[in-house]
Design an enzyme around this catalytic site. Structure first.
Site, PDB file in Angstrom:
ATOM      1  N   THR B  95     -15.645 -32.009 -40.819  1.00 36.70           N
ATOM      2  CA  THR B  95     -15.849 -32.662 -42.226  1.00 36.70           C
ATOM      3  C   THR B  95     -16.307 -31.308 -42.213  1.00 36.70           C
ATOM      4  O   THR B  95     -17.464 -30.472 -42.385  1.00 36.70           O
ATOM      5  CB  THR B  95     -17.012 -33.809 -41.740  1.00 36.70           C
ATOM      6  OG1 THR B  95     -16.546 -34.608 -41.183  1.00 36.70           O
ATOM      7  CG2 THR B  95     -16.901 -34.410 -43.512  1.00 36.70           C
ATOM      8  N   LYS B 171     -13.562 -39.236 -45.605  1.00 42.54           N
ATOM      9  CA  LYS B 171     -14.308 -38.764 -44.598  1.00 42.54           C
ATOM     10  C   LYS B 171     -15.407 -38.884 -45.416  1.00 42.54           C
ATOM     11  O   LYS B 171     -16.053 -39.310 -44.965  1.00 42.54           O
ATOM     12  CB  LYS B 171     -14.440 -37.624 -43.338  1.00 42.54           C
ATOM     13  CG  LYS B 171     -15.361 -37.267 -42.760  1.00 42.54           C
ATOM     14  CD  LYS B 171     -15.018 -37.900 -41.642  1.00 42.54           C
ATOM     15  CE  LYS B 171     -16.816 -38.365 -41.121  1.00 42.54           C
ATOM     16  NZ  LYS B 171     -16.891 -37.200 -39.804  1.00 42.54           N
ATOM     17  N   LYS B 243     -24.996 -31.341 -44.576  1.00 40.81           N
ATOM     18  CA  LYS B 243     -24.116 -30.532 -44.864  1.00 40.81           C
ATOM     19  C   LYS B 243     -23.066 -31.753 -45.005  1.00 40.81           C
ATOM     20  O   LYS B 243     -22.723 -31.432 -46.699  1.00 40.81           O
ATOM     21  CB  LYS B 243     -23.403 -30.635 -43.584  1.00 40.81           C
ATOM     22  CG  LYS B 243     -22.078 -30.065 -43.541  1.00 40.81           C
ATOM     23  CD  LYS B 243     -21.170 -29.809 -41.864  1.00 40.81           C
ATOM     24  CE  LYS B 243     -21.069 -30.772 -41.008  1.00 40.81           C
ATOM     25  NZ  LYS B 243     -19.472 -31.574 -40.973  1.00 40.81           N
TER      26      LYS B 243
END
Lengths: 294, 294
Positions: B95, B171, B243
C-alpha cells in the site's frame, strides 16, 4: 393481576415498545403529541395527561427525547411525581446523559421513588419485537421490580452497575462507536465514489473484511440512496446523534479522556443539523461530506 | 515447468506470502536485511541482491514498506528494471498510494513492463495461508499473467478496475475504515474504563450490538493488554497506520472529499509515533489517548 405500565412518550421508540409490552402488561399511554396518543389507542388506554396515565400504575416507563422532556414529565406542570406513591418505580429508557440521570436519581430518592436507568439500543423495528439491547444501572430493589418489564423489552439485558447512571455510561460508550462508525462509513463511501470506484461494489468488498462494522452494513446501503430524490427512508433521525455525540464528548471531557474521533463525528452531525437535515435519516451525513454526486 | 517468482521484501507480509507461494511456485527471495533473507532460505533460493533474485523470474512480487523502497527496488543502485525483459510482470502487493502507483505504472509502460497493482489486506497470519483480501487494478494482459499467483495469495480477490492505482483506491478506502475503527475502539475502551465500567465486560457488550466492528473484535482484546508490561504482542505495527492514514487523507484532499474522522485518526497515529510507539502493536493507540490506567 397483570401489572399496569404507564408509557410516557410514544415516539419512534416509545410507541413500538408500548405496543410490544401490551402483549404481557396492561398499558396506559400518553404523549404530548395527541396524534401519537391516537396511534396507541388500539392496544392501550390512551390518557389525556401524563398524570392521568401514571396514576395507579405499577411502573412508569419513560421514553422521552431528551433531558428537558425528562424534567418536564417528572416535575413540570403535568409532572407525574406528585401522583406517584412512595416506592414507585420509574423506568427510564432514554439516552439523556450520565450526570443528568445521577441528578434525577438523587432527587427521586429524596421523594422515595426508585429510578431504573435502562437506556435502550436497537431502533424502532427491534423495539417492536422485544429485541432491544438494554444496559441497566439500578439497585437490587429497583431492578427486581422492573425485571419483568426489562425482560420483555430486551433480547440482551445487561445490568452493568448498581447505580442509576451506570446504564447511561455503557450506552454512552456504545453511542461513541455507533456515531463514529456511521460518519466513518460516510467518509469511506464518499471517498470511494470520488475516486471513481463503484460505491455498491466497494461497500460489498469493505463489508467482507477488516473494514467491516455493523453500521457499515446497516447504514451503507442507505447511504447509497442518500442522493436519490427524498433520500433514504428515515429509520433513525440524524439529530439523535447530535444529542448522543454531545453526551459522549461531555462525558469524555468530564473524566479527562481525549476522544478526537468522537469530537469530529459530533461536528459532522452538527453540520448536518445546520444544513437542515435534523429529521432526515442519519445516513444522510454522507451528503454533508459530499453534497453532490460528482 | 513451475513458474519462478522473485519475492523482493521479506517483512511481516512478504515472508509469509513467500513461504505460502513456495508450495506452488519456485521462489527466489531477497530483502535488504540479511537476517530476513536467512529466514527465507529453507523454502526459497535466498539471493544476494534484488537484481540477482529478479533475473530470469517470470513474475517479480514486491512487498516493500513504502514509496521510497518501491522506487529504490525498481530504479535504485540495486534496482531490478534493468535486468527485466520487456513484457515482465511486476506484482506490487504494498500500500503506497494511488498517485505513486499511477506514476510508477506510467514509467514502467515506457520500459515495456507490466504493473499489477495488488495491495493486500489481512495481516501476517492470513498471508501465510493464502487467506488475504487482494484488490487489483491491472489491464487484461497483466492481470492474466499474474492471476495464478494472485489466486494462490487470496481468499478474496477483487479486480476493481483496469488501471494500476485502482487497487490502491480500494485499499485506501479500506484503510480509512480500519484506521478509524481502531482509533475509535481505543476511544471507547479508554472512556469505558474512565467511567468506571469493566473494560472486558464493556467490550463484550459492545461487540454484540450496533457498536460492533471487525477491528473492535480484533484489536479490542489487545487494547485490554496495552497497559501490561511490554504491551500487547506486535501483530500489526502502529506506524503502518501513520503511512496508511497519510495516504487516505492525501487521496481525499486530492479529490476534494472532507474526511474529518480519518484526519483525526491520522493525528492519533502520528501522536503515537511521536511518543516512540512506531514499532508497537497498533492497539497501543489506547495509551496515546489514556496514558495511564486511572
Amino acid at each position: 393481576m397483570t401489572p399496569t405500565i404507564a408509557v410516557l412518550g410514544l415516539g419512534a421508540m416509545g410507541l413500538p415498545m408500548a405496543r410490544h409490552l401490551a402483549q404481557s402488561f396492561t398499558i396506559r399511554s400518553y404523549d404530548i403529541d395527541a396524534s401519537r396518543c391516537s396511534a396507541a389507542a388500539d392496544f392501550s388506554t390512551a390518557c389525556g395527561s401524563a398524570k392521568e396515565a401514571a396514576t395507579g400504575a405499577d411502573i412508569v416507563l419513560l421514553a422521552v427525547r431528551n433531558r428537558d422532556q425528562l424534567a418536564e414529565v417528572l416535575w413540570g406542570s403535568d409532572g407525574v411525581v406528585p401522583v406517584l406513591v412512595p416506592g414507585s418505580v420509574i423506568l427510564l429508557t432514554s439516552t439523556v446523559g450520565i450526570d443528568v440521570v445521577r441528578d434525577v436519581a438523587h432527587q427521586l430518592i429524596n421523594q422515595e421513588m426508585l429510578l431504573v436507568d435502562a437506556p435502550v439500543s436497537g431502533g424502532p423495528v427491534r423495539a417492536g419485537c422485544g429485541d432491544l439491547l438494554v444496559t441497566v444501572g439500578a439497585d437490587d430493589t429497583a431492578y427486581g421490580k422492573a425485571l419483568p418489564v426489562l425482560e420483555a423489552m430486551a433480547s440482551t439485558l445487561k445490568r452493568v452497575g448498581p447505580r442509576p447512571g451506570d446504564g447511561q455510561c455503557m450506552k454512552t460508550v456504545n453511542q461513541l462507536l455507533c456515531g463514529v462508525h456511521i460518519a466513518a462509513a460516510a467518509e469511506a463511501l464518499a471517498l470511494a465514489r470520488a475516486l471513481g470506484l463503484d460505491p455498491a461494489a466497494a461497500l460489498e468488498i469493505l463489508g467482507a473484511g477488516a473494514a467491516a462494522s455493523f453500521m457499515l452494513g446497516d447504514r451503507g446501503p442507505r447511504m447509497l440512496k442518500a442522493y436519490d430524490e427524498g433520500g433514504a427512508e428515515v429509520l433513525s433521525r440524524l439529530d439523535i446523534f447530535v444529542k448522543d455525540m454531545g453526551i459522549v464528548t461531555t462525558a469524555a471531557r468530564g473524566v479527562g479522556v481525549s476522544t478526537p474521533l468522537a469530537a469530529a463525528a459530533e461536528q459532522v452531525y452538527l453540520m448536518g443539523q445546520a444544513h437542515g437535515m435534523s429529521a432526515r435519516d442519519d445516513s444522510s451525513v454522507i451528503t454533508v461530506l459530499a453534497p453532490t454526486v460528482s
